[in-house]
Design an enzyme around this catalytic site. Structure first.
Site, short mmCIF file in Angstrom:
data_model
loop_
_atom_site.label_atom_id
_atom_site.label_comp_id
_atom_site.label_asym_id
_atom_site.label_seq_id
_atom_site.Cartn_x
_atom_site.Cartn_y
_atom_site.Cartn_z
N ASP A 175 47.16 21.46 79.06
CA ASP A 175 47.31 20.74 80.31
C ASP A 175 47.60 19.28 79.91
OD1 ASP A 175 47.02 20.03 83.08
OD2 ASP A 175 45.04 19.28 82.59
N LEU A 176 48.12 18.49 80.81
CA LEU A 176 48.44 17.10 80.46
C LEU A 176 47.39 16.12 81.01
CD1 LEU A 176 50.33 14.94 79.28
CD2 LEU A 176 51.56 14.97 81.44
N ASP A 177 47.42 15.96 82.33
CA ASP A 177 46.54 14.96 82.96
C ASP A 177 45.07 15.32 82.73
OD1 ASP A 177 48.71 13.55 84.26
OD2 ASP A 177 48.87 15.25 85.60
N THR A 179 45.58 10.24 82.62
CA THR A 179 46.29 10.09 83.89
C THR A 179 45.58 10.73 85.09
OG1 THR A 179 47.67 11.82 82.97
CG2 THR A 179 48.65 9.64 83.13
N SER A 192 51.59 21.76 82.51
CA SER A 192 51.13 20.79 83.51
C SER A 192 51.71 21.12 84.88
CB SER A 192 51.57 19.39 83.10
OG SER A 192 51.31 18.47 84.13
N ALA A 193 50.94 20.81 85.92
CA ALA A 193 51.42 20.98 87.28
C ALA A 193 52.26 19.78 87.72
CB ALA A 193 50.23 21.15 88.22
N GLU A 197 42.19 22.85 79.41
CA GLU A 197 42.23 22.31 80.78
C GLU A 197 41.02 21.43 81.11
OE1 GLU A 197 43.41 21.96 83.73
OE2 GLU A 197 45.29 23.08 83.67
N ASP A 198 41.21 20.44 81.95
CA ASP A 198 40.08 19.63 82.45
C ASP A 198 39.73 19.99 83.90
OD1 ASP A 198 42.51 18.50 83.47
OD2 ASP A 198 41.35 16.76 84.09
N LYS A 236 42.19 18.09 91.06
CA LYS A 236 42.71 18.13 89.68
C LYS A 236 43.50 19.41 89.42
CE LYS A 236 39.47 15.03 87.41
NZ LYS A 236 38.37 14.92 86.42
N LYS A 258 48.46 26.21 89.99
CA LYS A 258 47.07 26.46 89.63
C LYS A 258 46.25 26.45 90.92
CE LYS A 258 48.00 23.79 85.46
NZ LYS A 258 47.77 22.56 84.70
P1 B16 Z 1 52.72 15.20 90.30
P2 B16 Z 1 47.98 18.57 85.26
C1 B16 Z 1 48.37 17.77 87.75
O1 B16 Z 1 48.65 17.66 86.40
C2 B16 Z 1 47.30 16.78 88.15
O2 B16 Z 1 46.05 17.14 87.60
C3 B16 Z 1 47.17 16.71 89.65
O3 B16 Z 1 46.24 15.72 89.99
C4 B16 Z 1 48.54 16.38 90.27
O4 B16 Z 1 48.46 16.35 91.68
C5 B16 Z 1 49.55 17.43 89.83
O5 B16 Z 1 49.60 17.45 88.41
C6 B16 Z 1 50.93 17.16 90.36
O6 B16 Z 1 51.41 15.98 89.79
O7 B16 Z 1 52.42 14.65 91.63
O8 B16 Z 1 52.89 14.16 89.22
O9 B16 Z 1 53.84 16.22 90.30
O10 B16 Z 1 46.52 18.27 85.25
O11 B16 Z 1 48.32 20.00 85.62
O12 B16 Z 1 48.68 18.09 84.00
MG MG Z 2 44.51 18.23 84.24
#
Ligand code: B16
Ligand code: MG
Length: 218
Positions: free
Chosen positions: A8-10, A16, A114-115, A169-170, A44, A145
């Site tokens: 996962d990224l954020d 982030t 990542s999402a 994942e966090d 998240k 997710k």
């Molecule tokens: P964006 P991850 C997710 O990233 C975030 O945890 C989540 O807070 C965010 O809304 C989602 O990506 C969408 O991100 O608005 O930049 O497309 O944790 O899956 O890396």
């Molecule tokens: Mg995350």
């Protein structure tokens, strides 16, 4: 032995998750909704659109048009982009660089699950793009997710069986997604929030390759 690690990224590779929280909080305040850190745990890993719906659900009297919703999402993303503009390699969480190196050395494949639509920008800024054999574009999967689609897409693209994959994942929703995908789930963060993970570390510095491999064999 695992053949693919999906990160996962954020909140796993870099901080982030905090910038997402700040941007959502600001946007919510503009429409008279207060969100706190506890509520933020449920955002998240959740896509932009689904996150907005969760926030709007906090005030059932608000009825917004699709146009107004799009406007709010744009506001949130603009604020978020401003906050991450100057992100740099020093912002990579402890232990992540070493883990990526070790995986490369051992010929284990690496994917980003990542999402976030901002993920390609962030890994470029962090100068870690070259480690990834595949970066999932969240717009190409049907369900976000906690559905397993993002993680399964990475494995499918790289031709790896799900039970040979490790996901890191966090997010509560993210750990659920990894479990649903039939992969080993590693949680980063609070042991109580992430109790459904196969293994939890409180800090990325504890993400040691050998420990993860041991979990995989047990
Ligand atoms: P964006 P991850 C997710 O990233 C975030 O945890 C989540 O807070 C965010 O809304 C989602 O990506 C969408 O991100 O608005 O930049 O497309 O944790 O899956 O890396
Ligand atoms: Mg995350």
């Amino acid at each position: 032995y695992p053949q693919l690690f999906i990160f996962d990224l954020d909140g796993v590779i870099t901080d982030t998750a905090e910038q997402h929280y700040i941007a959502w909080k600001e946007m919510a305040q503009e429409i008279g909704i207060e969100i706190d850190r506890k509520f933020n745990e449920s955002l998240k890993g959740v896509s932009r659109g689904d996150s907005l719906e969760k926030i709007l659900n906090l005030n059932k009297d608000l009825h917004l048009s699709e146009e107004e919703k799009a406007e709010l999402m744009k506001k949130k993303n603009d604020a978020y982009r401003k906050l991450i503009m100057s992100i740099e390699p020093e912002d990579i969480y402890p232990g992540i660089g070493e883990l990526l190196e070790k995986l490369k050395d051992d010929d284990i494949k690496i994917a980003l699950g990542s999402a976030s639509k901002n993920a390609p920008f962030i890994i470029k800024q962090l100068q870690i793009e070259h480690y990834f054999d595949y970066v999932v574009d969240p717009e190409t999967v049907e369900n976000g997710k906690p559905a397993p689609d993002i993680f399964q897409k990475a494995a499918d693209e790289l031709g790896v069986a799900y039970d040979k994959c490790v996901g890191i994942e966090d997010a509560i929703a993210g750990v659920t997604a990894i479990n649903e995908a039939g992969m080993l789930s590693i949680g980063v963060g609070d042991k109580i929030h992430l109790k459904h993970a196969d293994y939890v570390v409180e800090d990325t510095a504890e993400l040691k390759f050998e420990t993860i491999i041991n979990r995989f064999e047990n």
